[in-house]
Write a protein that holds these residues in place. Structure first.
Motif, PDB file in Angstrom:
ATOM      1  N   TYR A   1     -11.563   1.227  20.740  1.00 11.39           N
ATOM      2  CA  TYR A   1     -11.607   1.117  19.284  1.00 11.39           C
ATOM      3  C   TYR A   1     -10.314   1.634  18.646  1.00 11.39           C
ATOM      4  O   TYR A   1      -9.863   1.090  17.622  1.00 11.39           O
ATOM      5  CB  TYR A   1     -12.810   1.878  18.731  1.00 11.39           C
ATOM      6  N   LEU A   2      -9.722   2.661  19.231  1.00 15.19           N
ATOM      7  CA  LEU A   2      -8.426   3.145  18.721  1.00 15.19           C
ATOM      8  C   LEU A   2      -7.367   2.056  18.824  1.00 15.19           C
ATOM      9  O   LEU A   2      -6.577   1.848  17.888  1.00 15.19           O
ATOM     10  CB  LEU A   2      -7.982   4.382  19.509  1.00 15.19           C
ATOM     11  N   ALA A   3      -7.344   1.363  19.964  1.00 14.34           N
ATOM     12  CA  ALA A   3      -6.392   0.261  20.124  1.00 14.34           C
ATOM     13  C   ALA A   3      -6.650  -0.825  19.085  1.00 14.34           C
ATOM     14  O   ALA A   3      -5.706  -1.408  18.530  1.00 14.34           O
ATOM     15  CB  ALA A   3      -6.498  -0.312  21.538  1.00 14.34           C
ATOM     16  N   GLY A   4      -7.926  -1.107  18.811  1.00 13.99           N
ATOM     17  CA  GLY A   4      -8.245  -2.101  17.794  1.00 13.99           C
ATOM     18  C   GLY A   4      -7.818  -1.666  16.406  1.00 13.99           C
ATOM     19  O   GLY A   4      -7.296  -2.474  15.618  1.00 13.99           O
ATOM     20  N   LEU A   5      -8.015  -0.383  16.083  1.00 10.34           N
ATOM     21  CA  LEU A   5      -7.605   0.120  14.769  1.00 10.34           C
ATOM     22  C   LEU A   5      -6.091   0.086  14.606  1.00 10.34           C
ATOM     23  O   LEU A   5      -5.565  -0.210  13.524  1.00 10.34           O
ATOM     24  CB  LEU A   5      -8.120   1.548  14.581  1.00 10.34           C
ATOM     25  N   LYS A   6      -5.364   0.398  15.690  1.00 12.74           N
ATOM     26  CA  LYS A   6      -3.902   0.376  15.626  1.00 12.74           C
ATOM     27  C   LYS A   6      -3.363  -1.038  15.452  1.00 12.74           C
ATOM     28  O   LYS A   6      -2.233  -1.220  14.983  1.00 12.74           O
ATOM     29  CB  LYS A   6      -3.318   0.996  16.897  1.00 12.74           C
ATOM     30  N   SER A   7      -4.146  -2.044  15.847  1.00 18.06           N
ATOM     31  CA  SER A   7      -3.667  -3.429  15.754  1.00 18.06           C
ATOM     32  C   SER A   7      -3.900  -4.053  14.376  1.00 18.06           C
ATOM     33  O   SER A   7      -3.467  -5.181  14.132  1.00 18.06           O
ATOM     34  CB  SER A   7      -4.346  -4.294  16.821  1.00 18.06           C
ATOM     35  N   VAL A   8      -4.607  -3.341  13.488  1.00 16.77           N
ATOM     36  CA  VAL A   8      -4.823  -3.863  12.135  1.00 16.77           C
ATOM     37  C   VAL A   8      -3.492  -3.892  11.395  1.00 16.77           C
ATOM     38  O   VAL A   8      -2.816  -2.860  11.303  1.00 16.77           O
ATOM     39  CB  VAL A   8      -5.845  -3.006  11.372  1.00 16.77           C
ATOM     40  N   PRO A   9      -3.062  -5.035  10.859  1.00 20.62           N
ATOM     41  CA  PRO A   9      -1.756  -5.118  10.185  1.00 20.62           C
ATOM     42  C   PRO A   9      -1.657  -4.156   9.001  1.00 20.62           C
ATOM     43  O   PRO A   9      -2.576  -4.087   8.171  1.00 20.62           O
ATOM     44  CB  PRO A   9      -1.680  -6.579   9.730  1.00 20.62           C
ATOM     45  N   ALA A  10      -0.549  -3.434   8.924  1.00 22.40           N
ATOM     46  CA  ALA A  10      -0.367  -2.469   7.842  1.00 22.40           C
ATOM     47  C   ALA A  10      -0.273  -3.157   6.481  1.00 22.40           C
ATOM     48  O   ALA A  10      -0.733  -2.611   5.465  1.00 22.40           O
ATOM     49  CB  ALA A  10       0.883  -1.634   8.101  1.00 22.40           C
ATOM     50  N   ASP A  11       0.325  -4.371   6.430  1.00 21.76           N
ATOM     51  CA  ASP A  11       0.459  -5.053   5.142  1.00 21.76           C
ATOM     52  C   ASP A  11      -0.891  -5.483   4.585  1.00 21.76           C
ATOM     53  O   ASP A  11      -1.082  -5.519   3.362  1.00 21.76           O
ATOM     54  CB  ASP A  11       1.389  -6.263   5.281  1.00 21.76           C
ATOM     55  N   VAL A  12      -1.857  -5.789   5.478  1.00 22.25           N
ATOM     56  CA  VAL A  12      -3.205  -6.135   5.011  1.00 22.25           C
ATOM     57  C   VAL A  12      -3.869  -4.926   4.359  1.00 22.25           C
ATOM     58  O   VAL A  12      -4.487  -5.032   3.288  1.00 22.25           O
ATOM     59  CB  VAL A  12      -4.051  -6.658   6.190  1.00 22.25           C
ATOM     60  N   MET A  13      -3.733  -3.762   4.978  1.00 21.74           N
ATOM     61  CA  MET A  13      -4.311  -2.553   4.401  1.00 21.74           C
ATOM     62  C   MET A  13      -3.616  -2.177   3.097  1.00 21.74           C
ATOM     63  O   MET A  13      -4.260  -1.713   2.151  1.00 21.74           O
ATOM     64  CB  MET A  13      -4.213  -1.399   5.418  1.00 21.74           C
ATOM     65  N   GLU A  14      -2.314  -2.385   3.047  1.00 26.73           N
ATOM     66  CA  GLU A  14      -1.582  -2.091   1.820  1.00 26.73           C
ATOM     67  C   GLU A  14      -2.024  -3.010   0.686  1.00 26.73           C
ATOM     68  O   GLU A  14      -2.190  -2.572  -0.463  1.00 26.73           O
ATOM     69  CB  GLU A  14      -0.076  -2.258   2.072  1.00 26.73           C
ATOM     70  N   ALA A  15      -2.253  -4.278   1.006  1.00 28.29           N
ATOM     71  CA  ALA A  15      -2.733  -5.216  -0.011  1.00 28.29           C
ATOM     72  C   ALA A  15      -4.119  -4.817  -0.511  1.00 28.29           C
ATOM     73  O   ALA A  15      -4.416  -4.945  -1.712  1.00 28.29           O
ATOM     74  CB  ALA A  15      -2.765  -6.629   0.567  1.00 28.29           C
ATOM     75  N   ALA A  16      -4.962  -4.331   0.396  1.00 26.84           N
ATOM     76  CA  ALA A  16      -6.299  -3.887  -0.011  1.00 26.84           C
ATOM     77  C   ALA A  16      -6.218  -2.687  -0.938  1.00 26.84           C
ATOM     78  O   ALA A  16      -6.962  -2.602  -1.930  1.00 26.84           O
ATOM     79  CB  ALA A  16      -7.127  -3.546   1.230  1.00 26.84           C
TER      80      ALA A  16
END
Length: 296
Positions: free
Chosen positions: A180-195
């Motif tokens: 799950y840590l590997a999956g969380l690290k793979s979430v694009p930072a720009d997507v989270m920033e847009a959210a």
């Protein structure tokens, strides 16, 4: 062209028969036993016969008429579902808590992963000592409560199965945490920033963005947890041995008991039945989780 020539020369210097020892070990200790497991269930192989002969489906008829088999299949399925829930719940919670890459979090990641490296039998025996009626847990609870606590954690027909699944999940939650840590690290930072720019809070961002993107990690963790727990033996054998009153007698414990009675062909038939059950249940689960990934 020179590179291709050197590559062909290198392959010629490494003949295929160098792999023969590995092939022999694989064939003798893995391939042959698995092939024989499809043969012995149809024989009369046991400690009570001097030879081995064809017996048809008699072994399957014997185990089907034994009321213990259906009960143990039910217990195994309950065990697998509970392990999958606990293991993935604990793993995901730890991954979220230890996501930030700090020295403190790195230490605890290693600490929670350590049980994965420990023998399952050792884990079972340690918890058997801790959860005994005169064990450390009851002693600690007695000290905190101010009176004698004598709870039979591994001797109750009500919650012992849940306790053993918690032990199994504790041992393997470190592996789920890393996935799950590997999956969380793979979430694009720009997507989270847009959210964040759109005003999404922490919970909304997790539920609407991060959790759906964890679908591949969830597929792997749920599948391995289900298959691994349906094939469990060591933790249950070390903690309860299938008791009390056969309430934790998973299918492999039942198979081990029959094999110990000298009914080798029947035990092989049970092994084949367990293989078919795992295939029948695991394939739809994997297909369903893969479709969920594509839908998300």
């Amino acid at each position: 062209m020179r590179g291709a020539g050197r590559s062909r020369k290198r392959r010629a210097d490494q003949p295929w028969w160098f792999a023969l020892p590995a092939i022999a070990v694989f064939g003798v200790f893995f391939l042959l036993p698995n092939l024989l497991n499809f043969v012995y269930p149809f024989t009369n192989w046991s400690a009570f016969h001097t030879g081995i002969s064809f017996a048809g489906f008699s072994n399957f008829q014997s185990i089907l008429h034994d009321g213990s088999m259906l009960r143990d299949i039910r217990i195994t399925l309950e065990y697998a579902v509970l392990v999958a829930l606990f293991q993935n719940g604990f793993g995901l919670a730890l991954a979220l808590l230890l996501e930030r890459d700090t020295r403190f979090n790195r230490f605890f990641r290693a600490a929670f992963f350590l049980p994965v490296l420990i023998s399952a039998l050792a884990v079972g025996y340690v918890f058997r000592a801790l959860l005994a009626q005169d064990g450390a847990l009851n002693s600690l609870l007695s000290a905190l409560a101010g009176h004698h606590v004598n709870t039979p954690w591994l001797g109750s027909t009500t919650w012992t199965l849940v306790v053993t699944t918690l032990i199994h999940a504790w041992k393997w939650m470190g592996l789920a945490m890393l996935i799950y840590l590997a999956g969380l690290k793979s979430v694009p930072a720009d997507v989270m920033e847009a959210a964040r720019i759109d005003g999404a809070g922490a919970w909304r961002s997790f539920w609407s963005i991060r959790f759906p993107l964890l679908a591949p990690a969830a597929t792997f963790n749920v599948t391995t947890a289900l298959i691994g727990s349906m094939n469990t033996f060591d933790i249950v054998q070390a903690t309860t041995g299938g008791g009390p009153g056969s309430e934790t007698e998973v299918f492999n414990i039942y198979m081990f008991r029959i094999f110990g009675e000298g009914l080798y062909a029947q035990a092989s038939a049970m092994s084949l039945v367990l293989f078919l059950i795992v295939v029948v249940l695991a394939v739809p689960v994997i297909i369903g989780l893969r479709r969920r990934e594509q839908a998300l």
